[in-house]
Design a protein around this motif. Structure first.
Motif, PDB file in Angstrom:
ATOM      1  N   UNK B 112      27.112  31.358  42.234  1.00  0.00           N
ATOM      2  CA  UNK B 112      28.480  30.951  41.877  1.00  0.00           C
ATOM      3  C   UNK B 112      28.421  29.813  40.867  1.00  0.00           C
ATOM      4  N   UNK B 113      29.240  29.910  39.847  1.00  0.00           N
ATOM      5  CA  UNK B 113      29.338  28.810  38.881  1.00  0.00           C
ATOM      6  C   UNK B 113      30.803  28.623  38.501  1.00  0.00           C
ATOM      7  N   UNK B 114      31.293  27.389  38.692  1.00  0.00           N
ATOM      8  CA  UNK B 114      32.683  27.140  38.293  1.00  0.00           C
ATOM      9  C   UNK B 114      32.688  26.731  36.827  1.00  0.00           C
ATOM     10  N   UNK B 115      33.221  27.594  35.972  1.00  0.00           N
ATOM     11  CA  UNK B 115      33.347  27.274  34.541  1.00  0.00           C
ATOM     12  C   UNK B 115      34.727  26.636  34.390  1.00  0.00           C
ATOM     13  N   UNK B 116      35.768  27.418  34.404  1.00  0.00           N
ATOM     14  CA  UNK B 116      37.125  26.944  34.761  1.00  0.00           C
ATOM     15  C   UNK B 116      37.490  27.799  35.961  1.00  0.00           C
ATOM     16  N   UNK B 117      37.326  29.116  35.750  1.00  0.00           N
ATOM     17  CA  UNK B 117      37.423  30.045  36.880  1.00  0.00           C
ATOM     18  C   UNK B 117      36.045  30.138  37.517  1.00  0.00           C
ATOM     19  N   UNK B 118      36.010  30.734  38.684  1.00  0.00           N
ATOM     20  CA  UNK B 118      34.729  30.904  39.369  1.00  0.00           C
ATOM     21  C   UNK B 118      34.019  32.130  38.798  1.00  0.00           C
ATOM     22  N   UNK B 119      32.852  31.928  38.233  1.00  0.00           N
ATOM     23  CA  UNK B 119      32.030  33.040  37.749  1.00  0.00           C
ATOM     24  C   UNK B 119      31.028  33.390  38.838  1.00  0.00           C
ATOM     25  N   UNK B 120      30.937  34.678  39.147  1.00  0.00           N
ATOM     26  CA  UNK B 120      30.018  35.118  40.203  1.00  0.00           C
ATOM     27  C   UNK B 120      28.953  36.019  39.595  1.00  0.00           C
ATOM     28  N   UNK B 121      27.719  35.758  39.943  1.00  0.00           N
ATOM     29  CA  UNK B 121      26.591  36.515  39.398  1.00  0.00           C
ATOM     30  C   UNK B 121      25.875  37.218  40.551  1.00  0.00           C
ATOM     31  N   UNK B 122      25.937  38.522  40.572  1.00  0.00           N
ATOM     32  CA  UNK B 122      25.261  39.295  41.621  1.00  0.00           C
ATOM     33  C   UNK B 122      24.082  40.026  40.993  1.00  0.00           C
ATOM     34  N   UNK B 123      22.921  39.882  41.611  1.00  0.00           N
ATOM     35  CA  UNK B 123      21.722  40.503  41.040  1.00  0.00           C
ATOM     36  C   UNK B 123      20.996  41.326  42.086  1.00  0.00           C
ATOM     37  N   UNK B 141       6.587  35.435  43.782  1.00  0.00           N
ATOM     38  CA  UNK B 141       7.449  36.611  43.719  1.00  0.00           C
ATOM     39  C   UNK B 141       7.797  36.871  42.267  1.00  0.00           C
ATOM     40  N   UNK B 142       7.996  38.123  41.902  1.00  0.00           N
ATOM     41  CA  UNK B 142       8.499  38.442  40.556  1.00  0.00           C
ATOM     42  C   UNK B 142       9.185  39.797  40.619  1.00  0.00           C
ATOM     43  N   UNK B 143      10.116  39.996  39.750  1.00  0.00           N
ATOM     44  CA  UNK B 143      10.800  41.297  39.747  1.00  0.00           C
ATOM     45  C   UNK B 143      11.751  41.446  38.574  1.00  0.00           C
ATOM     46  N   UNK B 144      12.191  42.660  38.384  1.00  0.00           N
ATOM     47  CA  UNK B 144      13.207  42.944  37.369  1.00  0.00           C
ATOM     48  C   UNK B 144      14.350  43.716  38.040  1.00  0.00           C
ATOM     49  N   UNK B 145      15.476  43.761  37.383  1.00  0.00           N
ATOM     50  CA  UNK B 145      16.605  44.463  37.985  1.00  0.00           C
ATOM     51  C   UNK B 145      17.843  44.369  37.124  1.00  0.00           C
ATOM     52  N   UNK B 146      18.976  44.425  37.798  1.00  0.00           N
ATOM     53  CA  UNK B 146      20.256  44.381  37.081  1.00  0.00           C
ATOM     54  C   UNK B 146      21.104  43.260  37.655  1.00  0.00           C
ATOM     55  N   UNK B 147      21.947  42.685  36.808  1.00  0.00           N
ATOM     56  CA  UNK B 147      22.867  41.666  37.293  1.00  0.00           C
ATOM     57  C   UNK B 147      24.275  41.934  36.770  1.00  0.00           C
ATOM     58  N   UNK B 148      25.236  41.406  37.486  1.00  0.00           N
ATOM     59  CA  UNK B 148      26.626  41.562  37.068  1.00  0.00           C
ATOM     60  C   UNK B 148      27.325  40.212  37.145  1.00  0.00           C
ATOM     61  N   UNK B 149      28.046  39.889  36.075  1.00  0.00           N
ATOM     62  CA  UNK B 149      28.851  38.657  36.060  1.00  0.00           C
ATOM     63  C   UNK B 149      30.312  39.049  36.192  1.00  0.00           C
ATOM     64  N   UNK B 157      43.020  39.057  34.603  1.00  0.00           N
ATOM     65  CA  UNK B 157      42.353  40.338  34.896  1.00  0.00           C
ATOM     66  C   UNK B 157      40.954  40.024  35.423  1.00  0.00           C
ATOM     67  N   UNK B 158      40.433  40.927  36.244  1.00  0.00           N
ATOM     68  CA  UNK B 158      39.063  40.745  36.712  1.00  0.00           C
ATOM     69  C   UNK B 158      38.109  41.330  35.674  1.00  0.00           C
ATOM     70  N   UNK B 159      37.296  40.469  35.087  1.00  0.00           N
ATOM     71  CA  UNK B 159      36.389  40.889  34.018  1.00  0.00           C
ATOM     72  C   UNK B 159      34.958  40.919  34.563  1.00  0.00           C
ATOM     73  N   UNK B 160      34.226  41.925  34.193  1.00  0.00           N
ATOM     74  CA  UNK B 160      32.832  42.007  34.635  1.00  0.00           C
ATOM     75  C   UNK B 160      31.948  42.612  33.572  1.00  0.00           C
ATOM     76  N   UNK B 161      30.696  42.238  33.598  1.00  0.00           N
ATOM     77  CA  UNK B 161      29.722  42.822  32.675  1.00  0.00           C
ATOM     78  C   UNK B 161      28.364  42.838  33.353  1.00  0.00           C
TER      79      UNK B 161
END
Lengths: 266, 177
Positions: B112-123, B141-149, B157-161
């Motif tokens: 979680x990171x509060x920029x102005x709104x709360x940005x959530x990063x799920x990996x 530990x090491x790994x690769x994968x996908x993340x979504x902000x 609007x709910x924005x995600x990438x």
């Protein structure tokens, strides 16, 4: 265990310290979410990066790099050579629209190169769009056709909507004067304070300058502002760099880490 | 990546054989491990604490971390919660009680990171887990994968990438029981 607890308490204390107020400084995303940033979700100058940045609360605008294609269309691309960042080769001014439309960036998401006209004007309402105009065809070492460039700018409808503030940026003084004749707001891209002072005195109609953060001091920013001109700083990536730029009290910062800059100014 | 794995392999074999003892495969006792680590990720360098429950075949772990750059230098807490599941593909115990675990790991984190709104990063990551030591151990530990902000936009609007993501961490652990 004690060390870890201490570290956590220190983090909480540090995060609760009072910040300076930089809320009057405009935050602009450099080429969308930032130029060549590892933590950007999209490639710079892509439609996805620009739209993602514009939808972030606290983002006051974006800067994009504009190049004229061989058939006279305006495309967004930063580098001089296509092969450095995209699947193409050569320079944008040597390519036609049908060739450029096939290209994408060399990234995991393969974002496409886009023409300026493809930007969504609804996302730009109330924001500032900086157009960094590239005026040299580096492959042929020739200047581009400035009359055609101005004509193409005039043809893009959303550049003339009052809700969107358009600022053109160039390092070409002749082009700057031609653009101002067409009623555009123009800032000069300069490399140092001395150059800025000379050019602004010789061309008093120019509204501001865009300059690298490391190339100007706080006092010099103040002196340019005392001439009634705006100062935009760019090339800042870390939190420390952004804070140093903000302490110079410019009118805008073009940041490569949009999230960090928004946090610092709010 | 290949050269890095090769380096890990060399490290393990050197540690085991330098002790001039025979490596014996036998049942690994269930143990609880508390560990602390630093982890390089796409958005920050995280300082983390983990609690792991290690059985013969599986390692279940949960962790809490803070993004060092944003938490320390930007006065903005950037917490991350994570859970992981690893299989002991290789589990060895020497006569000097040095234990080696190595196996694939799946890991999910949420930051979680509060920029102005709360940005959530799920990996979501897939990678490997490596641990060597006895009471005190070295953990990697090491790994690769996908993340979504995700965040709420200026028009609510709910924005995600989504994008590619990675992590690599080193740390030390302490086992009890």
């Amino acid at each position: 265990m004690r060390g870890i607890s201490g570290l956590l308490i220190l983090m909480v204390l540090v995060s609760c310290t009072k910040k300076s107020n930089f809320s009057s400084i405009q935050v602009v995303g450099h080429a969308g979410m930032g130029l060549s940033m590892g933590n950007s979700m999209f490639h710079d100058n892509s439609k996805e990066a620009i739209e993602f940045a514009l939808q972030m609360r606290g983002c006051d605008g974006v800067e994009v790099d504009v190049q004229l294609s061989k058939d006279g269309n305006l495309w967004l691309y930063h580098d001089t050579k296509l092969e450095s960042e995209s699947t193409g080769a050569g320079c944008v001014p040597n390519k036609t629209t049908s060739e450029l439309v096939e290209l994408h960036y060399k990234t995991w998401k393969k974002e496409k190169l886009i023409p300026l006209a493809d930007l969504d004007p609804s996302l730009l309402a109330g924001k500032t769009l900086y157009l960094d105009l590239r005026t040299v065809n580096e492959c042929l070492n020739q200047s581009i056709n400035s009359a055609l460039l101005i004509q193409r700018l005039n043809e893009i409808d959303f550049l003339h909507i009052p809700e969107i503030q358009i600022i053109l940026v160039t390092n070409n003084v002749v082009l700057a004067n031609q653009l101002m004749d067409s009623f555009y707001v123009v800032y000069l891209d300069v490399t140092g304070y001395q150059m800025a002072q000379q050019l602004l005195q010789a061309n008093p109609i120019i509204k501001g300058i865009v300059i690298r953060n490391s190339a100007i001091s706080q006092e010099e920013v103040k002196m340019i502002q005392n001439l009634g001109k705006k100062v935009v700083l760019y090339d800042m990536r870390s939190a420390v760099g952004i804070r140093k730029a903000l302490k110079k009290n410019p009118d805008s910062i073009m940041t490569d880490d949009l999230r960090e800059a928004i946090i610092e100014t709010n | 990546m290949k050269s890095f794995l090769f380096l890990v392999f060399i490290l393990v074999t050197q540690i085991l054989y330098s002790q001039e003892i025979q490596v014996i495969r036998r049942e690994i006792q269930v143990q609880k491990v508390f560990s602390t680590s630093v982890s390089l990720q796409k958005f920050d360098l995280f300082s983390q604490v983990h609690f792991s429950w290690q059985t013969k075949r599986m390692i279940y772990s949960t962790g809490l971390g803070f993004g060092l750059n944003r938490s320390c230098f930007q006065h903005q807490l950037f917490p991350e919660l994570g859970i992981g599941l690893s299989t002991n593909l290789i589990s060895l115990k020497t006569e000097r009680k040095t234990t080696v675990f190595f196996g694939p790991e799946a890991r999910i984190t949420h930051a979680f990171l509060r920029v102005i709104d709360l940005h959530q990063f799920t990996s979501l990551f897939l990678g490997y887990y490596f641990q060597i030591g006895s009471k005190w151990s070295f953990i990697h530990r090491a790994g690769i994968g996908a993340m979504r902000e995700n965040f709420r936009s200026s028009t609510t609007k709910n924005i995600g990438a989504s994008n590619f993501a990675y992590y690599g961490s080193i740390g030390i652990g302490y086992a009890w029981n």
